[in-house]
Structures are given as C-alpha cells and as structure tokens.
Design an enzyme around this catalytic site. Structure first.
Site, PDB file in Angstrom:
ATOM      1  N   HIS A 180     -32.007 -15.423  16.914  1.00  0.00           N
ATOM      2  CA  HIS A 180     -33.443 -15.136  17.000  1.00  0.00           C
ATOM      3  C   HIS A 180     -33.577 -13.620  17.122  1.00  0.00           C
ATOM      4  CE1 HIS A 180     -34.420 -19.399  18.090  1.00  0.00           C
ATOM      5  NE2 HIS A 180     -33.205 -19.361  18.610  1.00  0.00           N
ATOM      6  N   PHE A 181     -34.040 -12.966  16.068  1.00  0.00           N
ATOM      7  CA  PHE A 181     -34.123 -11.502  16.087  1.00  0.00           C
ATOM      8  C   PHE A 181     -35.557 -10.984  16.266  1.00  0.00           C
ATOM      9  CE2 PHE A 181     -29.764 -10.536  13.879  1.00  0.00           C
ATOM     10  CZ  PHE A 181     -29.116 -10.836  15.053  1.00  0.00           C
ATOM     11  N   ARG A 182     -36.515 -11.893  16.462  1.00  0.00           N
ATOM     12  CA  ARG A 182     -37.832 -11.561  17.037  1.00  0.00           C
ATOM     13  C   ARG A 182     -38.761 -10.739  16.169  1.00  0.00           C
ATOM     14  NH1 ARG A 182     -36.909 -15.599  20.405  1.00  0.00           N
ATOM     15  NH2 ARG A 182     -35.723 -15.100  22.273  1.00  0.00           N
ATOM     16  N   ASN A 218     -39.081 -18.790  14.882  1.00  0.00           N
ATOM     17  CA  ASN A 218     -40.058 -18.713  15.991  1.00  0.00           C
ATOM     18  C   ASN A 218     -40.382 -17.262  16.352  1.00  0.00           C
ATOM     19  OD1 ASN A 218     -37.432 -18.482  17.010  1.00  0.00           O
ATOM     20  ND2 ASN A 218     -37.963 -19.338  18.998  1.00  0.00           N
ATOM     21  N   HIS A 232     -33.392 -28.604  16.429  1.00  0.00           N
ATOM     22  CA  HIS A 232     -33.292 -28.469  17.889  1.00  0.00           C
ATOM     23  C   HIS A 232     -33.726 -29.810  18.470  1.00  0.00           C
ATOM     24  CE1 HIS A 232     -34.137 -26.045  21.738  1.00  0.00           C
ATOM     25  NE2 HIS A 232     -34.503 -27.282  22.019  1.00  0.00           N
ATOM     26  N   HIS A 254     -26.896 -26.609  18.523  1.00  0.00           N
ATOM     27  CA  HIS A 254     -26.507 -26.481  19.935  1.00  0.00           C
ATOM     28  C   HIS A 254     -26.477 -27.799  20.714  1.00  0.00           C
ATOM     29  CE1 HIS A 254     -30.825 -26.272  20.038  1.00  0.00           C
ATOM     30  NE2 HIS A 254     -30.929 -24.962  20.020  1.00  0.00           N
ATOM     31  N   ASP A 303     -26.892 -18.856  18.892  1.00  0.00           N
ATOM     32  CA  ASP A 303     -28.247 -19.013  19.429  1.00  0.00           C
ATOM     33  C   ASP A 303     -28.667 -17.748  20.191  1.00  0.00           C
ATOM     34  OD1 ASP A 303     -30.726 -20.028  19.953  1.00  0.00           O
ATOM     35  OD2 ASP A 303     -30.070 -21.440  21.493  1.00  0.00           O
ATOM     36  N   HIS A 363     -34.388 -11.942  25.608  1.00  0.00           N
ATOM     37  CA  HIS A 363     -35.648 -11.701  26.333  1.00  0.00           C
ATOM     38  C   HIS A 363     -35.378 -10.514  27.242  1.00  0.00           C
ATOM     39  CE1 HIS A 363     -37.369 -15.535  25.048  1.00  0.00           C
ATOM     40  NE2 HIS A 363     -36.213 -16.095  25.338  1.00  0.00           N
TER      41      HIS A 363
END
Ligand code: DOR
Length: 449
Positions: free
Chosen positions: A66-68, A98, A183, A238, A309, A313
C-alpha cells in the site's frame, strides 16, 4: 553466446539461483535482458558488478503493498515506497487500491501508472478495486497497462473499499478475467464483535480477539464456495490461521495462498506487549499456534507467495488510543532480510524462498518475463549476502512513516544490490541514479480458471 559479444553489465562470480539449481554462473545483460548465463570473465562489458560471495536471485516481486498515492501521501508515496522496495532488494511491486480516491475507474488506474512512471524506483502494477458500483468498469481496468488484477476486501480495513454482499462477490468473480486477490475477514462478524474493543480501556491485545480466527475462516470459506460456484480461481491474501490453511490445502485447484513475513515472524500476545499498536494489522497477528500452522503450510507447499502487505501509517496515527489507531505496518524493505534470516535459521531453503517471492508471483499473476533467472528474462536481480549480519533499524527505512516493527532485530542475510532491467538501482544500502520504474507486463493469455 560468445564471450566476444559486448554486454551492458556483467554480474560476475556470484551463485545464481536459476530454475535449474544454484550454480556459480556469471550473468550477462544487454538491453535490459539476461542474454548470457555462464563463464563471462573474459567478456567485454560496459560495466561489471562483483558478486563474489553473493547469491544472485531473480528480482524479488512484492505483490501486496500500500503506497498511499494519491491522497494519503503524508504516510507514503510511490517515490518513498519504491525507494524502500529497492533498498530491500525488491525489483517490482503490486500496489493496492485503497488510496484516496480508491482505484475504481480506468482513469484512477491510468493516473497511478502515470505517477509511477514519474517516480518509481522499481517496476510496478496496480490493482483495480472491486465495489458494487464499479462492476461495469472492471473488464476495461483489467485490460489496462499496469493492472495486476482485481482486489476485493470482504471485511472493512483501511479505507472504504468493501464487498460484503454475497451477490456482489459472486458477480465480481463471474466478470473477472484476471487474478482476483482477496482480503478475507467476515464483515458481519466484525460488526457483531466490535463491542469487544469499543468498551472503555480496550487495549490492542484485544485486536485478535475482536478480529478472531473465525472471522477469517468464515470469509475464506465463503470465498472458496463462491469460487467453486462461479468456476473461478482466487488468490487468498495474508492467511493467518491454521484452520484456513487446512481448508486451503483441500482447495488447491481453485485457490492460491499468500502469507506475510510478519505473520511468520511475530506472535500474540508478545508482539502487542512489545510494540503495542505498531503490531496492529488486519488480519491480526495471532498466537504462536497459528504461526506454526502457517510455517507447516509453507513447508507443505500450500503457500504460493510471500507478500509484505506494506501498510504504512505515521507514528502520530499509530499513537491514537486503540481501536482508533490504524491497522497496518510497513514491510517492503524488511521482507527479504527477514526471510533470508528464516532461511539461515533452517525454516525454508533459499530455493523455496525464490519460489515464494519470484516464481510464485509470476505464476499466479501471469507476469511476462520476470520471476525466473533465465535467458531472455528481464534483467531484474536481487544480490544477497547470506552471511551478512545486520540489525534492522527505524533509521534505515526509506518509507515516509519512518518506522519498522522489526527495529532492533538482528538478522543474517541482507540485500547488497538491486538491479531492475539491467539498471543498478541500489548498491550497498544506497539508491543509485534516478527512478526508472516501468509498468510490469503480463502474459495476455492468462485466464483465471
Ligand atoms: O492492516 C492492514 N492495513 N490491513 C489491510 O487490509 C489494509 C492495510 C492498510 O491499507 O493500512
């Protein structure tokens, strides 16, 4: 291939891990491809890299990060995330939908590919997020350049993506032509049990009690039933419980399986006692019984791939009182060091690790020209020193979040250089030159069944 031909780069003196085994082989590279494997000490080369004492692996592909970007760049962006990948010996990544906005339309996906071309240090592809409202867009997204497949969240996690309606789930599967990565947490059970963590003074060690093993099992079971009914194959992300692994072992014909290094390495309650909400992720880190179940499944061939994964944050966000602290931990930079250490501890062989982080990703997602160190393949290489002892620290992390759950952990086995299509992007813990990542290409004939 004769020695008199000129190479752009020769990686010499290392032990190359090829599908035929591990041998002392030099690797000759021209125009971004592997064009020779053999003794190339006399060959004419523009550049050479000394790999004496190192293992030369096909480039490691991390199929869950997840690189946002866009929208959450205060946690990470495609530049910092892929820098972290390159420093960790990872040559390609698949990024999750996401973000803000979620990746739900062809325009969202094209925008990510454009951003990747500007700033990625390694090659990249992006998942199309599935939702009730974008079913019609999925076929076009699947055909787009740089699309790795479809991602489904069956339970709520970070962001708003959710497919909790069985009919929508079945419809996504029916329409899909590419790999569907899922997921698995049961949304109804998550809602029912939320009260466990909403009471006064709830602490993060309740995370695996709220999101318990049944929550994961129910969703995986439902997914497998839906896959069976629709005739599609699925990739279960996962996996965290022994019981899911037993179920997945009986469904090898329709499901492939991912585990993460953190679920293989950490266990409850110790991880929550040691690092609190920094160990909070979805699905959760569980007790040692499950961790041993994951290892057994890995050793028995039930696991197809290891993905990090990587879910950064900020420290401020993580400091919020549980359950308002967000779930997720960074991992793209530590995937390979942790797993090399597990190899050195005798938990798996280096060959099996290459199967899990190179061959497995290529096989599951139908990646063209990557994942195997063979003639003609993209010259993506991860050079590792199996003897190097290092301590993982927060300071080493290139991720914008600036921390790792493994700070202070000593490991044996370390990535010394990362080569992407013949370009050295990392050497001795330093990034080299400029970002030159390109979209990963896929074989066109991939079918999901
Ligand atoms: O712990 C998690 N964090 N699990 C997910 O499924 C999402 C991820 C994130 O994006 O933060």
């Amino acid at each position: 291939m004769s020695n008199s031909e000129r190479f752009d780069l020769v990686v010499h003196g290392g032990h190359a891990v090829t599908p035929a085994g591990t041998d002392e082989l030099d690797v000759g590279i021209r125009d971004g491809r592997v064009v020779a494997l053999g003794a190339l000490s006399q060959a004419d080369a523009t550049a050479r890299i000394d790999a004496k004492g190192l293992h030369v692996l096909p480039g490691v592909i991390d199929t869950q990060v997840h690189f946002r970007e866009p929208g959450l760049e205060h946690k990470e962006d495609l530049g910092t995330g892929t820098a972290s990948a390159a420093l960790g010996g990872v040559t390609a990544i698949f990024e999750m939908p996401n973000t803000k906005p979620s990746t739900l339309s062809p325009a969202d996906l094209a925008d990510k590919v454009r951003r990747g071309r500007e700033k990625a240090w390694v090659d990249f592809a992006f998942f199309a997020g599935a939702a009730a409202e974008n079913l019609d867009a999925l076929p076009e997204m699947e055909r787009q350049e740089g699309c790795s497949g479809i991602k489904i969240f069956m339970g709520s996690s970070t962001g708003s993506l959710l497919v909790d309606d069985p009919e929508v789930l079945a419809e996504v599967l029916r329409r899909a032509n590419r790999r569907i990565a899922v997921h698995c947490e049961d949304e109804a059970r998550l809602r029912e049990r939320k009260a466990i963590v909403e009471k006064e003074g709830a602490s993060v060690d309740l995370h695996p009690v709220w999101r318990d093993d049944q929550t994961a099992y129910l969703a995986t079971e439902q997914l497998l039933n839906t896959a069976r009914a629709t005739g599609k194959r699925v990739h279960v992300l996962h996996v965290t419980t022994e019981e899911e692994m037993d179920l997945l072992a009986k469904n090898r014909d329709i499901a492939t399986v991912e585990v993460t290094p953190q679920h293989l390495t950490l266990a409850a309650p110790e991880c929550y006692e040691a690092i609190g909400s920094y160990a909070q992720m979805n699905p959760p880190i569980r007790e040692a019984r499950h961790r041993e179940g994951l290892w057994r499944a890995l050793q028995n061939g039930v696991v197809d791939v290891i993905g990090s994964d990587h879910a950064p944050h900020t420290k401020d966000e993580k400091a919020r009182p549980y359950p308002n602290s967000p779930a997720g931990m960074p991992g793209v930079q530590t995937l390979l060091p942790l797993m090399l250490d597990h190899v050195n501890q005798g938990r798996l062989s280096l060959t099996r690790l290459v199967d899990l982080v190179c061959h497995g990703p290529a096989r599951i997602y139908g990646i063209a020209n990557k994942g195997r160190l063979t003639l003609g393949a993209d010259a993506d290489l991860s050079l590792v020193d199996m003897k190097a002892k290092r301590t993982i620290t927060h300071e080493q992390m290139a991720s914008r979040c600036g921390w790792t759950p493994f700070d202070g952990r000593e490991v044996q086995g370390w990535p010394m250089a990362t080569i992407v299509r013949g370009h050295i992007v990392m050497r001795d813990d330093e990034l080299q030159k400029d970002p030159l990542g390109e979209p990963v290409r896929f074989v066109e004939t991939l079918a999901t069944n």
